[in-house]
Motif scaffolding. Structure first.
Motif, PDB file in Angstrom:
ATOM      1  N   GLY A 521       0.800  -1.222   0.000  1.00 35.75           N
ATOM      2  CA  GLY A 521       0.000   0.000   0.000  1.00 35.75           C
ATOM      3  C   GLY A 521       0.830   1.269   0.000  1.00 35.75           C
ATOM      4  O   GLY A 521       0.380   2.305   0.491  1.00 35.75           O
ATOM      5  N   LEU A 522       2.063   1.196  -0.537  1.00 33.43           N
ATOM      6  CA  LEU A 522       2.951   2.354  -0.579  1.00 33.43           C
ATOM      7  C   LEU A 522       3.070   2.869  -2.010  1.00 33.43           C
ATOM      8  O   LEU A 522       2.982   2.102  -2.971  1.00 33.43           O
ATOM      9  N   GLN A 523       3.270   4.179  -2.142  1.00 33.99           N
ATOM     10  CA  GLN A 523       3.299   4.796  -3.466  1.00 33.99           C
ATOM     11  C   GLN A 523       4.672   4.772  -4.117  1.00 33.99           C
ATOM     12  O   GLN A 523       4.781   4.704  -5.332  1.00 33.99           O
ATOM     13  N   SER A 524       5.728   4.865  -3.325  1.00 34.94           N
ATOM     14  CA  SER A 524       7.059   4.998  -3.907  1.00 34.94           C
ATOM     15  C   SER A 524       8.111   4.389  -2.982  1.00 34.94           C
ATOM     16  O   SER A 524       7.831   4.052  -1.819  1.00 34.94           O
ATOM     17  N   LEU A 525       9.333   4.280  -3.508  1.00 36.50           N
ATOM     18  CA  LEU A 525      10.454   3.784  -2.719  1.00 36.50           C
ATOM     19  C   LEU A 525      10.724   4.699  -1.531  1.00 36.50           C
ATOM     20  O   LEU A 525      11.027   4.230  -0.425  1.00 36.50           O
ATOM     21  N   ASP A 526      10.612   6.019  -1.748  1.00 42.69           N
ATOM     22  CA  ASP A 526      10.844   6.967  -0.646  1.00 42.69           C
ATOM     23  C   ASP A 526       9.861   6.736   0.500  1.00 42.69           C
ATOM     24  O   ASP A 526      10.222   6.888   1.675  1.00 42.69           O
ATOM     25  N   ASP A 527       8.600   6.401   0.165  1.00 40.95           N
ATOM     26  CA  ASP A 527       7.623   6.105   1.220  1.00 40.95           C
ATOM     27  C   ASP A 527       8.064   4.892   2.039  1.00 40.95           C
ATOM     28  O   ASP A 527       7.919   4.865   3.269  1.00 40.95           O
ATOM     29  N   LEU A 528       8.604   3.874   1.361  1.00 41.40           N
ATOM     30  CA  LEU A 528       9.092   2.684   2.060  1.00 41.40           C
ATOM     31  C   LEU A 528      10.279   3.022   2.956  1.00 41.40           C
ATOM     32  O   LEU A 528      10.335   2.615   4.122  1.00 41.40           O
ATOM     33  N   LEU A 529      11.234   3.802   2.412  1.00 42.53           N
ATOM     34  CA  LEU A 529      12.421   4.179   3.193  1.00 42.53           C
ATOM     35  C   LEU A 529      12.032   5.031   4.396  1.00 42.53           C
ATOM     36  O   LEU A 529      12.610   4.897   5.481  1.00 42.53           O
ATOM     37  N   LYS A 530      11.031   5.915   4.206  1.00 46.42           N
ATOM     38  CA  LYS A 530      10.551   6.746   5.320  1.00 46.42           C
ATOM     39  C   LYS A 530       9.959   5.872   6.424  1.00 46.42           C
ATOM     40  O   LYS A 530      10.224   6.092   7.619  1.00 46.42           O
ATOM     41  N   GLU A 531       9.157   4.884   6.051  1.00 53.14           N
ATOM     42  CA  GLU A 531       8.563   3.974   7.030  1.00 53.14           C
ATOM     43  C   GLU A 531       9.650   3.230   7.810  1.00 53.14           C
ATOM     44  O   GLU A 531       9.543   3.048   9.020  1.00 53.14           O
ATOM     45  N   ILE A 532      10.710   2.799   7.115  1.00 48.91           N
ATOM     46  CA  ILE A 532      11.815   2.097   7.783  1.00 48.91           C
ATOM     47  C   ILE A 532      12.545   3.049   8.722  1.00 48.91           C
ATOM     48  O   ILE A 532      12.854   2.705   9.872  1.00 48.91           O
ATOM     49  N   GLY A 533      12.814   4.273   8.244  1.00 45.93           N
ATOM     50  CA  GLY A 533      13.539   5.251   9.055  1.00 45.93           C
ATOM     51  C   GLY A 533      12.803   5.629  10.315  1.00 45.93           C
ATOM     52  O   GLY A 533      13.411   5.883  11.361  1.00 45.93           O
ATOM     53  N   LEU A 534      11.455   5.671  10.241  1.00 45.56           N
ATOM     54  CA  LEU A 534      10.647   6.015  11.416  1.00 45.56           C
ATOM     55  C   LEU A 534      10.414   4.822  12.333  1.00 45.56           C
ATOM     56  O   LEU A 534       9.815   4.964  13.398  1.00 45.56           O
ATOM     57  N   GLY A 535      10.872   3.641  11.915  1.00 47.71           N
ATOM     58  CA  GLY A 535      10.699   2.460  12.755  1.00 47.71           C
ATOM     59  C   GLY A 535       9.366   1.776  12.601  1.00 47.71           C
ATOM     60  O   GLY A 535       9.042   0.863  13.365  1.00 47.71           O
TER      61      GLY A 535
END
Length: 705
Positions: A521-535
């Protein structure tokens, strides 16, 4: 109730026959669309849009506004859609109607959120055509006039919304008559007993005041006649909500407020206003500090007038407003005070242009806040802050006047000048003297903002800024900064685990990555990386999902190379307060949902249970280039002596460290325990600080807490 014939007759004074026929046509269309629908009071529903149009007609609004008023509930409450309405009455009228319509097709968790979304949509429509808010205010005014048929709980909810949003908006647009009536109607619905008691007290006081008001009015009229100055003197009646608010905010009794006699003098031109001011100041002694010149410096809503307070006979205080007839009209009706609107919703007369531009500028400011606000509730709070009526007037170094809410600070001033000035400000000068950015500004001050390209907004600014624009822009910047930092940290974490499969973020199979993003349910790679960075997602699990489908299926729990910490990762990497890690310590990162990585010392007891779980912890080491200062806690046992705290502070300072906090516990009569928080560069620096403290003869033991 007015009829369409009554309305048509009243419109002949300023509209031509073709325009009146268009208004009548809109009425009959609404009557047919609402056929069979009734209001809570039992009347046919069409009586409501007709009443709204009649309110706007009293303000001499143009025919398109009156047509929109007739049709404003058609899209919401009937089968007619915007396409059908547009084919009948054109894009302009349909745009106004759509802006006023509620968001009935969306569902929200709370009514407050629904109201906020509704207002947010209305602001966007106002940016296209300012008449949207005029129709909405007419709609709200008639609903408030007929609020008595609603259930008490609903009455209170609608009254609170009116006091919070719609009455201040009317005031902000200079529409005094509607502002006052909305406030009094909402006051009656929200506090019925208080309204009744104050209303009864005003009626009783009015009889005792009539003679005094008449005498003062005659004295002022005689003064004008003696000086040869044209002007009409009238006594101003305070409305009930105004009396109530003054009693609450100024903590005054009803008698104290009613002891102030208010008068308005309306004259022919601006020059005469100032001459009348001089005449009344000669007649009665002015109250120091109570004179305001809103003619030279108009309010943001276009309001202009001279205000002065005078000491009358028998210690009576007299409030006087002096203005021209045109200022009187603008004060009562605001941007609706000029009847000639062009097709696009812009006033035709040149004199109207100033007030119209002020209103447009305010709406554009709301639109900017709306774009940068995180959600509708944050936006509505910013708007409420921006609608506070108390103002201060300050000057830029070049002499430009800026109006700000009471309590505004240099940071608010910086954002009022330009968003970039606010984002890059580091300090300020008030009247050529350096001052803290949190200093409340006062009228008449000259403010100079000092900027530097490398400066950034500080989260602490949110504790003292008061304008919606400043608050929204600071929050927007911090969110954007956190997003960028989250993406960067997420990339480092994912690369660390992808290295187990000889992969990196840049070498992932695009098709495989696209399938994973779609399934998550993510739009882009940056959205995935943001989710990982925020834990919020575990890099370990994501790496397993993104590894090649075939080949080496070896499952490693942890990467051999730990993640380097430089101390500059910002908002997505924080340091645990339980163990205060510093460079040189063995460290471990706990992945905390929403916070990113929290760095702990390797031997911290708080992470002992999941330190070997790769889903919750990640190995870290310190970057060799780390140069920040970090906090460490020391526990010192010593003999109690006079001046020992000052001696400790001297030793810490001599070692090149700073003290953040100091606490003292008395263990015995002669022994004390001192808890010291100091900022140091690394373990070597901390050892130097501890060595300096050990040289004191009174210190028996020192340990790192």
């Amino acid at each position: 109730m007015p009829t369409i014939q009554d309305l048509s007759h009243s419109l002949t004074s300023y509209l031509d026959a073709d325009q009146i026929n268009l208004v009548r046509r809109a009425y009959y269309y609404a009557e047919q669309a609402h056929d069979g629908q009734r209001r809570k009071s039992g009347e046919p529903y069409v009586t409501h849009p007709l009443a709204v149009a009649s309110i706007l007609a009293e303000m001499n609004m143009d025919h398109q506004s009156l047509m929109a008023a007739m049709l404003h509930d058609v899209i919401e409450d009937t089968q007619v859609d915007t396409k059908g309405l547009s084919s009948q009455f054109g894009e302009t009228v349909t745009g106004i109607v759509d802006g006023v319509s509620k968001l009935t097709h969306l569902h929200f968790e709370t009514k407050a959120e629904a109201q906020a979304e509704n207002f947010q949509k209305m602001v966007m429509a106002m940016a296209e055509d300012i008449r949207v808010i005029l129709v909405k205010l007419g709609d709200r005014l008639h609903n408030m006039r007929t609020l008595g048929v609603m259930a008490p709980e609903k009455q209170r909810r609608i009254a609170r919304e009116t006091l919070d949003i719609y009455a201040p908006v009317a005031a902000r647009l200079g529409m005094h008559d509607i502002h006052v009536e909305l406030q009094d109607l909402a006051f009656r619905a929200y506090y019925p007993m208080r309204y009744k008691h104050i209303g009864r007290a005003v009626q009783q006081a009015r009889g005792n005041r009539l003679d005094m008001i008449e005498k003062i009015g005659d004295t002022l009229s005689a003064c004008l006649k003696r000086e040869g100055l044209p002007g009409t003197v009238t006594g101003r009646e305070k409305h009930l909500y105004s009396i109530y608010r003054k009693m609450v905010t100024q903590k005054k009794s009803f008698a104290e407020i009613m002891d102030v006699f208010a008068f308005r003098i309306v004259t022919d031109k601006i020059d005469t206003c100032y001459r009348i001011l001089g005449a009344v100041h000669n007649l009665y002694k002015p109250v120091p500090g109570r004179f305001k010149d809103y003619i030279a410096i108009p309010k943001a809503n276009g309001y202009q007038s001279l205000h002065t307070d005078l000491f009358g006979a028998r210690d009576i205080t007299i409030e006087i407003q002096i203005r021209t007839e045109e200022m009187e009209q603008v004060a009562n009706q605001g941007i609706a005070s000029h009847s000639g609107y062009k097709a696009g919703g812009e006033p035709a007369s040149a004199k109207a242009q100033g007030n119209y531009n002020r209103a447009r500028q305010w709406v554009q400011g709301l639109l900017e806040m709306q774009k940068q606000a995180g959600n509708s509730m944050e936006f509505i709070e910013s708007v409420k802050i921006d609608l506070f009526p108390d103002e201060v007037y300050v000057f830029t170094p070049k002499g430009r006047i800026l109006e700000l809410p009471k309590g505004a600070t240099p940071v608010d001033f910086a954002y009022a000048v330009h968003t970039d000035v606010g984002n890059n400000c580091v300090s300020c000068r008030i009247n050529r003297r350096l001052a803290p950015l949190s200093t409340p500004l006062e009228s008449g001050q000259t403010v100079e903002i000092i900027t530097t390209p490398s400066a950034q907004p500080n989260m602490a600014w949110l504790n003292f800024v008061v304008t919606g624009k400043a608050r929204t822009n600071i929050r927007h910047f911090l969110k954007h900064k956190q997003n960028a930092e989250s993406v960067s940290l997420g990339r480092r974490l994912l690369n660390q685990f992808l290295a187990n499969y000889d992969l990196s973020v840049d070498t992932l199979d695009p098709e495989h990555l696209g399938q994973y993003l779609k399934g998550s349910g993510l739009q882009s790679l940056d959205d995935l990386l943001k989710e990982i960075g925020l834990g919020n997602r575990m890099a370990y699990i994501v790496a397993q999902k993104l590894k090649p489908r075939s080949g080496n299926e070896q499952d490693e729990n942890q990467s051999e190379e730990p993640l380097s910490v430089s101390g500059t990762e910002g908002m997505v990497l924080s340091y645990a307060r339980c163990c205060h890690p510093i460079p040189g310590d063995s460290i471990l990162g706990h992945i905390s949902s929403g916070r990113g990585i929290v760095v702990h010392r390797d031997d911290c007891r708080n992470i002992a249970e999941f330190r070997h779980d790769p889903k919750k912890c990640v190995y870290l080491n310190w970057d060799k280039r780390v140069s920040d200062e970090f906090q460490a806690s020391l526990k010192i046992e010593l003999m109690a002596q006079r001046g020992i705290i000052a001696t400790l502070a001297t030793k810490v300072s001599a070692a090149g460290a700073n003290i953040h906090r100091i606490d003292i516990d008395e263990k015995e009569a002669q022994m004390s325990t001192v808890h010291l928080d100091v900022s140091v560069r690394n373990r070597v620096h901390l050892a130097q600080v501890m060595k300096r403290i050990r040289t004191l003869s009174s210190v028996s033991r020192i340990t790192r807490a």
